[in-house]
Design an enzyme around this catalytic site. Structure first.
Site, short mmCIF file in Angstrom:
data_model
loop_
_atom_site.label_atom_id
_atom_site.label_comp_id
_atom_site.label_asym_id
_atom_site.label_seq_id
_atom_site.Cartn_x
_atom_site.Cartn_y
_atom_site.Cartn_z
N LEU A 37 0.89 -1.15 0.00
CA LEU A 37 0.00 0.00 0.00
C LEU A 37 0.93 1.20 0.00
O LEU A 37 1.65 1.45 0.96
CB LEU A 37 -0.89 0.00 1.24
CG LEU A 37 -2.08 0.98 1.26
CD1 LEU A 37 -3.02 0.71 0.11
CD2 LEU A 37 -2.81 0.90 2.58
N ASP A 38 0.95 1.94 -1.10
CA ASP A 38 1.98 2.97 -1.26
C ASP A 38 1.81 4.12 -0.26
O ASP A 38 0.77 4.26 0.39
CB ASP A 38 2.03 3.48 -2.70
CG ASP A 38 0.76 4.19 -3.13
OD1 ASP A 38 0.45 5.23 -2.55
OD2 ASP A 38 0.09 3.70 -4.05
N LYS A 39 2.84 4.92 -0.16
CA LYS A 39 2.90 5.99 0.85
C LYS A 39 1.72 6.93 0.77
O LYS A 39 1.19 7.38 1.80
CB LYS A 39 4.21 6.78 0.66
CG LYS A 39 4.44 7.86 1.71
CD LYS A 39 5.66 8.69 1.39
CE LYS A 39 5.41 9.62 0.21
NZ LYS A 39 6.49 10.61 0.01
#
Length: 213
Positions: A69-71
């Site tokens: 889950l990207d930043k």
């Protein structure tokens, strides 16, 4: 329900409440952690910069994210201490559905949703068919910082469910059909969801692992 500001959550209380988990956890049993990952936090326990990461939220070792889950994305992240469970949750061959609430720029139309549903051709291949529907803005916490909205351009929300995990896939899918993603919240992974877990941003809890079918 009153909206919750990420700034308002008390980190000390979160950690204190979850320390009870450390007393009862048995690393030999199938255990997973559900985390509501805030915006701007890396989905890893270390980083080469001052960027916030999972070690700022979860005070335990030997647990690792199952999937990414990207930043810039928020919402449900599952962590486990067992490789088999990690693979079962994250590997595309098991087709475990991940569901997202997506705020896009513009009022998305039926044509765009039909394309998302059938699959779109990205640089790394054709996406698998997705489940998509238009929704009202979900009753969630305020994001900090807020999204950048362009004056006179409205936004809309969809719920998108996919069974694969290409890099930044949801963002690339909506951009491909002409509706860039402004905010991305993962609401569910298989049988686990933000709605049932009732976690605020930065909060986490231990649950018994249920093998998804």
């Amino acid at each position: 329900m009153k909206k919750i500001s990420y700034q308002s959550y008390n980190k000390f209380n979160i950690v204190h409440a979850n320390l009870n988990f450390l007393k009862i956890m048995n690393l030999n049993k199938p255990v997973i952690i559900l985390l509501n990952k805030p915006f701007g936090v890396l989905s890893q326990f270390t980083s080469d910069s001052t960027q916030k990461n999972l070690s700022d939220l979860i005070p335990i070792k030997n647990f690792y994210p199952a999937g990414r889950l990207d930043k810039d994305s928020e919402g449900l992240l599952i962590l486990t201490n067992q490789g088999k469970i990690q693979s079962r949750i994250s590997h595309p061959k098991y087709k475990l559905r991940k569901t997202y609430w997506v705020q896009v720029e513009g009022i998305i139309d039926q044509e765009a949703m039909a394309l998302l549903s059938k699959g779109v051709k990205l640089k790394d291949g054709l996406t698998k068919p997705a489940q998509v529907k238009k929704i009202l803005a979900p009753n969630v916490w305020e994001r900090f910082p807020p999204i950048r909205e362009r004056k006179h351009i409205p936004t809309s929300w969809i719920e998108l469910s996919i069974s694969e995990g290409k890099n930044r896939q949801v963002r690339r899918m909506t951009a491909h059909v002409g509706f860039p993603t402004l905010r991305l919240i993962r609401s569910a992974i298989g049988p686990y969801s933000l709605s049932s877990s009732k976690l605020k941003p930065g909060e986490w809890k231990k649950v018994h692992y249920e093998f998804p079918h």
